[in-house]
Design an enzyme around this catalytic site. Structure first.
Site, PDB file in Angstrom:
ATOM      1  N   HIS A 180       0.855  -1.198   0.000  1.00  0.00           N
ATOM      2  CA  HIS A 180       0.000   0.000   0.000  1.00  0.00           C
ATOM      3  C   HIS A 180       0.889   1.246   0.000  1.00  0.00           C
ATOM      4  O   HIS A 180       1.968   1.240   0.591  1.00  0.00           O
ATOM      5  CB  HIS A 180      -0.926  -0.010   1.221  1.00  0.00           C
ATOM      6  CG  HIS A 180      -1.967   1.065   1.155  1.00  0.00           C
ATOM      7  ND1 HIS A 180      -1.713   2.361   1.562  1.00  0.00           N
ATOM      8  CD2 HIS A 180      -3.232   1.052   0.686  1.00  0.00           C
ATOM      9  CE1 HIS A 180      -2.799   3.085   1.359  1.00  0.00           C
ATOM     10  NE2 HIS A 180      -3.730   2.320   0.823  1.00  0.00           N
ATOM     11  N   GLY A 219      -7.886   9.506  -0.961  1.00  0.00           N
ATOM     12  CA  GLY A 219      -8.265  10.361   0.170  1.00  0.00           C
ATOM     13  C   GLY A 219      -9.105  11.563  -0.216  1.00  0.00           C
ATOM     14  O   GLY A 219      -9.464  11.748  -1.383  1.00  0.00           O
ATOM     15  N   GLU A 233      -3.693   1.797  -7.491  1.00  0.00           N
ATOM     16  CA  GLU A 233      -4.129   2.971  -6.735  1.00  0.00           C
ATOM     17  C   GLU A 233      -3.229   4.150  -7.080  1.00  0.00           C
ATOM     18  O   GLU A 233      -2.122   4.271  -6.515  1.00  0.00           O
ATOM     19  CB  GLU A 233      -3.982   2.713  -5.231  1.00  0.00           C
ATOM     20  CG  GLU A 233      -4.925   1.695  -4.677  1.00  0.00           C
ATOM     21  CD  GLU A 233      -5.228   2.007  -3.227  1.00  0.00           C
ATOM     22  OE1 GLU A 233      -6.410   2.220  -2.946  1.00  0.00           O
ATOM     23  OE2 GLU A 233      -4.307   2.065  -2.408  1.00  0.00           O
TER      24      GLU A 233
HETATM   25  O1  LIG Z   1      -6.485   1.508   0.630  1.00  0.00           O
HETATM   26  C1  LIG Z   1      -7.298   2.237   0.079  1.00  0.00           C
HETATM   27  C2  LIG Z   1      -6.952   3.413  -0.629  1.00  0.00           C
HETATM   28  O2  LIG Z   1      -5.887   4.104  -0.079  1.00  0.00           O
HETATM   29  C3  LIG Z   1      -8.103   4.233  -1.127  1.00  0.00           C
HETATM   30  O3  LIG Z   1      -8.435   5.249  -0.256  1.00  0.00           O
HETATM   31  P1  LIG Z   1      -9.747   6.154  -0.511  1.00  0.00           P
HETATM   32  O4  LIG Z   1     -10.847   5.202  -0.905  1.00  0.00           O
HETATM   33  O5  LIG Z   1      -9.991   6.786   0.820  1.00  0.00           O
HETATM   34  O6  LIG Z   1      -9.384   7.112  -1.586  1.00  0.00           O
END
Ligand SMILES: O=C[C@H](O)COP(=O)(O)O
Length: 286
Positions: A120, A205, A199
């Protein structure tokens, strides 16, 4: 399973009294509240594909409570996952468990995990910060550390969600960055043991604009040509874009963290269920 909606609950267990986003339940009941709400809610979602999996990644302190809260009769059971594992593990006649502060893959299995999340961007950033303190570019070492963690996870019997993604200043050479992350991070790893998450870090975020479905599709084609594993999308996946992302044939699901990106931001089970419902509308339109 051939499709997945993953949830990464990051450090969402911290209450607002301590600047966190947990408005769901006291920390002792936080994990069980989420597991029960999701399993009950998923049972009500119409037209949910039978082959869809629902893994949730919790911070380590919550793994036992989360596993115990699972309902053996649930029509769409969630699966429990941890947020990465250590590079080494217990081994007969070698290491008996001298791993202070680390969660090993064997421990994760005993705590009830079926999955782990490796690579991640927040994990990569933490490792990079350590190398920066030492005054060096640790990118090659970071790939190797992640590769060792993937190996330990697979050896212990965990399924792996491996995250890749480019930073804001890497957008122009995203394909190169993703190629490096896959080539080194998953060196000699059998794709049948892995699910990938793309991602883009600049889309994760609150206050971010995720890429268009067409752009995600373009990257998905590149990634799938590089590494033949199922691929999900994460980073600003929300109700507003879930149907268009669900309709990308090259994708095999999504990864959600926040469900609300403004106001009282956080993860809310009813909003998660709405995202799943909307995502499935997209899938069913394929
Ligand atoms: O692990 C998940 C991601 O970092 C996505 O984050 P988000 O859905 O808050 O943009």
């Amino acid at each position: 399973m051939s499709r997945y909606i993953f949830v990464n609950l990051k450090r969402f267990d911290i209450s607002t009294a301590h600047a966190g986003v947990n408005r769901l339940a006291p920390i002792q009941r936080w994990a069980s509240t989420i597991v029960s709400a999701l399993e009950k809610g998923l049972a009500q979602v119409e037209n949910l594909p039978k082959d869809m999996g629902f893994p949730i990644f919790f911070p380590e302190a919550h793994l036992i409570a989360a596993s115990q809260a699972k309902n053996p009769q649930a029509s769409h059971p969630v699966e429990i996952g941890c947020q990465s594992v250590h590079t080494h593990d217990t081994q007969s006649g070698r290491n008996f468990g001298a791993f202070t502060t680390s969660l090993t893959a064997n421990a994760a299995i005993e705590l009830g995990c079926a999955w782990t999340l490796i690579g991640h961007s927040e994990q990569r950033a933490k490792l990079a910060a350590m190398y920066q303190l030492a005054g060096c570019d640790g990118s090659q070492f970071i790939h190797e550390i992640l590769n060792q963690q993937v190996r330990q996870a697979i050896a212990a019997g965990l399924k792996v969600l491996f995250c890749i993604g480019e930073k804001t200043d890497e957008v122009d050479r995203a394909k190169e960055v993703l190629t490096e992350q896959l080539r080194h991070g998953l060196k000699d790893i059998d794709p049948s043991q892995i699910v990938l998450a793309y991602e883009p870090i600049w889309a994760i975020g609150p206050g971010k604009t995720p890429p268009s479905a067409e752009k995600i599709r373009e990257i998905a084609i590149v990634v799938k040509n590089l590494y033949a594993a199922p691929l999900v999308y994460g980073g600003g996946l929300k109700k507003e874009n879930a149907a268009s992302i669900g309709a990308i044939a090259e994708l095999d699901g999504g990864l959600i963290a926040l469900t609300r990106f403004s106001g009282e931001i956080g993860f809310y089970p009813d909003e998660y269920l709405e995202i799943v419902r909307t995502y499935c509308e997209g899938v069913n339109n394929l």
